[in-house]
Design a protein around this motif. Structure first.
Motif, PDB file in Angstrom:
ATOM      1  N   ARG A 173     -91.426  77.358 -31.691  1.00 50.27           N
ATOM      2  CA  ARG A 173     -92.145  76.354 -30.898  1.00 50.27           C
ATOM      3  C   ARG A 173     -91.292  75.861 -29.741  1.00 50.27           C
ATOM      4  NH1 ARG A 173     -93.783  74.578 -36.046  1.00 50.27           N
ATOM      5  NH2 ARG A 173     -92.254  72.871 -36.022  1.00 50.27           N
ATOM      6  N   ARG A 174     -90.029  75.597 -29.991  1.00 53.77           N
ATOM      7  CA  ARG A 174     -89.152  75.106 -28.914  1.00 53.77           C
ATOM      8  C   ARG A 174     -88.990  76.149 -27.815  1.00 53.77           C
ATOM      9  NH1 ARG A 174     -83.640  72.289 -29.758  1.00 53.77           N
ATOM     10  NH2 ARG A 174     -84.148  71.854 -27.573  1.00 53.77           N
ATOM     11  N   LEU A 175     -88.816  77.388 -28.216  1.00 59.31           N
ATOM     12  CA  LEU A 175     -88.647  78.448 -27.229  1.00 59.31           C
ATOM     13  C   LEU A 175     -89.929  78.664 -26.431  1.00 59.31           C
ATOM     14  CD1 LEU A 175     -86.631  81.046 -29.350  1.00 59.31           C
ATOM     15  CD2 LEU A 175     -85.742  79.528 -27.576  1.00 59.31           C
ATOM     16  N   ARG A 176     -91.058  78.649 -27.107  1.00 63.47           N
ATOM     17  CA  ARG A 176     -92.327  78.851 -26.416  1.00 63.47           C
ATOM     18  C   ARG A 176     -92.585  77.708 -25.437  1.00 63.47           C
ATOM     19  NH1 ARG A 176     -95.682  79.515 -30.649  1.00 63.47           N
ATOM     20  NH2 ARG A 176     -95.393  81.763 -30.701  1.00 63.47           N
ATOM     21  N   ALA A 177     -92.287  76.488 -25.843  1.00 58.21           N
ATOM     22  CA  ALA A 177     -92.483  75.331 -24.968  1.00 58.21           C
ATOM     23  C   ALA A 177     -91.599  75.411 -23.733  1.00 58.21           C
ATOM     24  CB  ALA A 177     -92.206  74.039 -25.740  1.00 58.21           C
ATOM     25  N   ALA A 178     -90.452  76.085 -23.876  1.00 54.69           N
ATOM     26  CA  ALA A 178     -89.540  76.239 -22.740  1.00 54.69           C
ATOM     27  C   ALA A 178     -89.929  77.389 -21.826  1.00 54.69           C
ATOM     28  CB  ALA A 178     -88.117  76.435 -23.253  1.00 54.69           C
ATOM     29  N   GLY A 179     -90.980  78.127 -22.211  1.00 50.91           N
ATOM     30  CA  GLY A 179     -91.459  79.207 -21.362  1.00 50.91           C
ATOM     31  C   GLY A 179     -90.941  80.577 -21.722  1.00 50.91           C
ATOM     32  N   CYS A 180     -90.318  80.726 -22.885  1.00 53.12           N
ATOM     33  CA  CYS A 180     -89.814  82.029 -23.318  1.00 53.12           C
ATOM     34  C   CYS A 180     -90.999  82.899 -23.746  1.00 53.12           C
ATOM     35  CB  CYS A 180     -88.825  81.880 -24.465  1.00 53.12           C
ATOM     36  SG  CYS A 180     -87.349  80.934 -24.025  1.00 53.12           S
ATOM     37  N   VAL A 181     -91.256  83.963 -23.021  1.00 56.08           N
ATOM     38  CA  VAL A 181     -92.436  84.796 -23.251  1.00 56.08           C
ATOM     39  C   VAL A 181     -92.376  85.470 -24.616  1.00 56.08           C
ATOM     40  CG1 VAL A 181     -93.736  86.783 -22.409  1.00 56.08           C
ATOM     41  CG2 VAL A 181     -92.705  85.172 -20.775  1.00 56.08           C
ATOM     42  N   TYR A 182     -91.190  85.889 -25.004  1.00 51.09           N
ATOM     43  CA  TYR A 182     -91.026  86.592 -26.287  1.00 51.09           C
ATOM     44  C   TYR A 182     -90.352  85.665 -27.293  1.00 51.09           C
ATOM     45  CZ  TYR A 182     -92.014  90.505 -23.205  1.00 51.09           C
ATOM     46  OH  TYR A 182     -92.593  91.346 -22.279  1.00 51.09           O
ATOM     47  N   ALA A 183     -90.956  84.499 -27.476  1.00 50.23           N
ATOM     48  CA  ALA A 183     -90.343  83.459 -28.297  1.00 50.23           C
ATOM     49  C   ALA A 183     -90.064  83.922 -29.718  1.00 50.23           C
ATOM     50  CB  ALA A 183     -91.226  82.216 -28.312  1.00 50.23           C
ATOM     51  N   GLU A 184     -90.991  84.660 -30.329  1.00 46.04           N
ATOM     52  CA  GLU A 184     -90.796  85.108 -31.708  1.00 46.04           C
ATOM     53  C   GLU A 184     -89.609  86.046 -31.827  1.00 46.04           C
ATOM     54  OE1 GLU A 184     -93.615  85.132 -30.108  1.00 46.04           O
ATOM     55  OE2 GLU A 184     -94.976  83.800 -31.193  1.00 46.04           O
ATOM     56  N   ASP A 185     -89.534  87.005 -30.917  1.00 46.72           N
ATOM     57  CA  ASP A 185     -88.417  87.956 -30.956  1.00 46.72           C
ATOM     58  C   ASP A 185     -87.092  87.250 -30.704  1.00 46.72           C
ATOM     59  OD1 ASP A 185     -90.230  89.990 -31.401  1.00 46.72           O
ATOM     60  OD2 ASP A 185     -90.359  90.539 -29.288  1.00 46.72           O
ATOM     61  N   GLU A 186     -87.086  86.342 -29.734  1.00 50.11           N
ATOM     62  CA  GLU A 186     -85.847  85.625 -29.422  1.00 50.11           C
ATOM     63  C   GLU A 186     -85.418  84.757 -30.601  1.00 50.11           C
ATOM     64  OE1 GLU A 186     -85.508  83.650 -25.735  1.00 50.11           O
ATOM     65  OE2 GLU A 186     -86.359  85.299 -24.563  1.00 50.11           O
ATOM     66  N   ALA A 187     -86.376  84.138 -31.250  1.00 50.36           N
ATOM     67  CA  ALA A 187     -86.049  83.302 -32.406  1.00 50.36           C
ATOM     68  C   ALA A 187     -85.349  84.117 -33.488  1.00 50.36           C
ATOM     69  CB  ALA A 187     -87.315  82.659 -32.966  1.00 50.36           C
ATOM     70  N   GLU A 188     -85.846  85.318 -33.736  1.00 50.63           N
ATOM     71  CA  GLU A 188     -85.224  86.167 -34.755  1.00 50.63           C
ATOM     72  C   GLU A 188     -83.775  86.472 -34.403  1.00 50.63           C
ATOM     73  OE1 GLU A 188     -86.327  86.965 -37.628  1.00 50.63           O
ATOM     74  OE2 GLU A 188     -88.357  86.203 -37.382  1.00 50.63           O
ATOM     75  N   THR A 194     -74.755  75.531 -35.359  1.00 51.12           N
ATOM     76  CA  THR A 194     -74.669  76.686 -34.458  1.00 51.12           C
ATOM     77  C   THR A 194     -76.037  77.038 -33.912  1.00 51.12           C
ATOM     78  OG1 THR A 194     -72.770  77.570 -35.657  1.00 51.12           O
ATOM     79  CG2 THR A 194     -73.967  79.090 -34.251  1.00 51.12           C
ATOM     80  N   LEU A 195     -77.030  77.053 -34.773  1.00 53.05           N
ATOM     81  CA  LEU A 195     -78.390  77.385 -34.336  1.00 53.05           C
ATOM     82  C   LEU A 195     -78.892  76.366 -33.325  1.00 53.05           C
ATOM     83  CD1 LEU A 195     -80.946  79.080 -34.517  1.00 53.05           C
ATOM     84  CD2 LEU A 195     -81.644  77.662 -36.472  1.00 53.05           C
ATOM     85  N   ALA A 196     -78.668  75.088 -33.593  1.00 60.70           N
ATOM     86  CA  ALA A 196     -79.126  74.041 -32.678  1.00 60.70           C
ATOM     87  C   ALA A 196     -78.495  74.220 -31.301  1.00 60.70           C
ATOM     88  CB  ALA A 196     -78.801  72.664 -33.248  1.00 60.70           C
ATOM     89  N   GLY A 197     -77.203  74.579 -31.279  1.00 63.70           N
ATOM     90  CA  GLY A 197     -76.527  74.789 -30.005  1.00 63.70           C
ATOM     91  C   GLY A 197     -77.073  75.983 -29.250  1.00 63.70           C
ATOM     92  N   LEU A 198     -77.327  77.079 -29.952  1.00 61.92           N
ATOM     93  CA  LEU A 198     -77.876  78.271 -29.314  1.00 61.92           C
ATOM     94  C   LEU A 198     -79.258  78.001 -28.741  1.00 61.92           C
ATOM     95  CD1 LEU A 198     -76.822  81.031 -31.901  1.00 61.92           C
ATOM     96  CD2 LEU A 198     -75.940  80.756 -29.571  1.00 61.92           C
ATOM     97  N   VAL A 199     -80.090  77.340 -29.533  1.00 67.93           N
ATOM     98  CA  VAL A 199     -81.452  77.052 -29.071  1.00 67.93           C
ATOM     99  C   VAL A 199     -81.421  76.106 -27.872  1.00 67.93           C
ATOM    100  CG1 VAL A 199     -83.662  75.993 -29.686  1.00 67.93           C
ATOM    101  CG2 VAL A 199     -82.493  77.508 -31.318  1.00 67.93           C
ATOM    102  N   ALA A 200     -80.580  75.100 -27.927  1.00 67.06           N
ATOM    103  CA  ALA A 200     -80.502  74.146 -26.823  1.00 67.06           C
ATOM    104  C   ALA A 200     -80.060  74.839 -25.539  1.00 67.06           C
ATOM    105  CB  ALA A 200     -79.529  73.024 -27.181  1.00 67.06           C
ATOM    106  N   ARG A 201     -79.103  75.747 -25.633  1.00 65.64           N
ATOM    107  CA  ARG A 201     -78.625  76.451 -24.440  1.00 65.64           C
ATOM    108  C   ARG A 201     -79.672  77.425 -23.914  1.00 65.64           C
ATOM    109  NH1 ARG A 201     -73.226  78.998 -26.323  1.00 65.64           N
ATOM    110  NH2 ARG A 201     -72.930  79.523 -24.126  1.00 65.64           N
ATOM    111  N   ARG A 202     -80.416  78.045 -24.838  1.00 68.34           N
ATOM    112  CA  ARG A 202     -81.485  78.948 -24.391  1.00 68.34           C
ATOM    113  C   ARG A 202     -82.585  78.152 -23.700  1.00 68.34           C
ATOM    114  NH1 ARG A 202     -83.333  82.416 -21.684  1.00 68.34           N
ATOM    115  NH2 ARG A 202     -85.029  83.796 -22.391  1.00 68.34           N
ATOM    116  N   VAL A 203     -82.984  77.030 -24.269  1.00 71.81           N
ATOM    117  CA  VAL A 203     -84.005  76.179 -23.669  1.00 71.81           C
ATOM    118  C   VAL A 203     -83.548  75.684 -22.297  1.00 71.81           C
ATOM    119  CG1 VAL A 203     -85.139  73.926 -23.893  1.00 71.81           C
ATOM    120  CG2 VAL A 203     -85.077  75.504 -25.848  1.00 71.81           C
ATOM    121  N   ALA A 204     -82.241  75.481 -22.145  1.00 73.27           N
ATOM    122  CA  ALA A 204     -81.697  75.033 -20.866  1.00 73.27           C
ATOM    123  C   ALA A 204     -81.670  76.145 -19.824  1.00 73.27           C
ATOM    124  CB  ALA A 204     -80.294  74.466 -21.062  1.00 73.27           C
ATOM    125  N   GLY A 205     -81.960  77.389 -20.242  1.00 69.58           N
ATOM    126  CA  GLY A 205     -82.088  78.473 -19.271  1.00 69.58           C
ATOM    127  C   GLY A 205     -81.021  79.536 -19.308  1.00 69.58           C
TER     128      GLY A 205
END
Length: 263
Positions: free
Chosen positions: A15-30, A41-52
């Motif tokens: 959900r966080r990745l999709r909201a940030a505009g990541c087209v392949y959110a499911e694949d990226e999440a995996e 670690t996961l929170a940091g990775l997701v936050a940096r990905r959401v930041a672009g």
């Protein structure tokens, strides 16, 4: 006291990745879940990905032509469409070839060529020191030398006029269009890997001029270009007595141009 197992919430990451505009959110999440061993670690990775930040820079690698290629921060991320360059290069290159990969970036295309050709000599070069360091990490296990310098300048002079293949994934985005590129590229990849000058062909002109001197008779130059640049690039190639052919792959949205030195 037992430490509770790390149980990430995959759906929340998606959900966080999709909201940030990541087209392949499911694949990226995996991929992010696989890279994290703690919630922090996961929170940091997701936050940096959401930041672009590019996913490949976060993971430290990119998949290219079936290979896992190390990609350091700031280094150009290999694009899936560039696999067409490799396919075409392999198709036009004979056995025991002498091969150079210019503007090699992470060395992804060089790794693919090393796997699919049996060259008598294979080398790579890039002007960006960060890219050279990254490419050496990827290519040292294959005993492929990576030169630091501007196009042909650092190559051993003994190969001038003897190369069977020059592959160059040179920058071809016009300077004014760089600002229109996705933030992942324009903010996190080296400008020298993106900016092709006013019409996007500044580096490709120099690649072509050098290829006319460095290729053996019958050798090929293989480059990538944009659809609107093909006529101008064709004129550049024919002006230095190279014979161009355009190759398209609609599925990969890719264009490769080969140019053969007569003889």
């Amino acid at each position: 006291m037992a430490v509770s197992a790390f149980r990430p919430d995959r759906s929340a990451v998606v959900r966080r990745l999709r909201a940030a505009g990541c087209v392949y959110a499911e694949d990226e999440a995996e991929l992010l879940l696989a890279a994290a061993d703690t919630a922090e670690t996961l929170a940091g990775l997701v936050a940096r990905r959401v930041a672009g930040l590019p996913l490949e820079h976060l993971l430290g690698w990119a998949e290219f032509c079936g290979e896992r290629i190390a990609v350091d921060a700031g280094v150009f991320v290999p694009r899936a469409r560039t696999a067409l360059l490799v396919d075409i290069a392999v198709a036009v290159t004979g056995p025991a070839a002498a091969v150079v990969d210019l503007c090699c970036g992470s060395g992804a295309t060089t790794v693919a060529l090393a796997r699919r050709l049996a060259p008598r000599w294979l080398a790579a070069a890039d002007v960006d020191p960060a890219a050279v360091a990254c490419a050496r990490r990827n290519l040292d296990p294959l005993a492929v030398e990576v030169f630091h310098g501007d196009l042909y300048e650092p190559l051993p002079v003994r190969w001038r006029g003897r190369l069977d293949l020059v592959l160059a994934n040179a920058p071809y985005v016009p300077t004014a269009a760089v600002a229109l590129m996705p933030p992942e590229a324009r903010l996190h990849e080296a400008p020298v890997a993106l900016d092709g000058g006013p019409d996007g062909l500044a580096v490709l002109r120099r690649v072509a001029e050098g290829a006319a001197r460095w290729l053996a008779p019958g050798g090929h130059l293989v480059v990538e270009a944009g659809e609107t640049q093909l006529d101008a690039l064709g004129a550049v190639l024919t002006a230095v007595d190279l014979l161009p052919t355009v190759h398209r792959d609609d599925e990969r949205d890719a264009i490769a141009v080969t140019a053969r030195r007569p003889g």
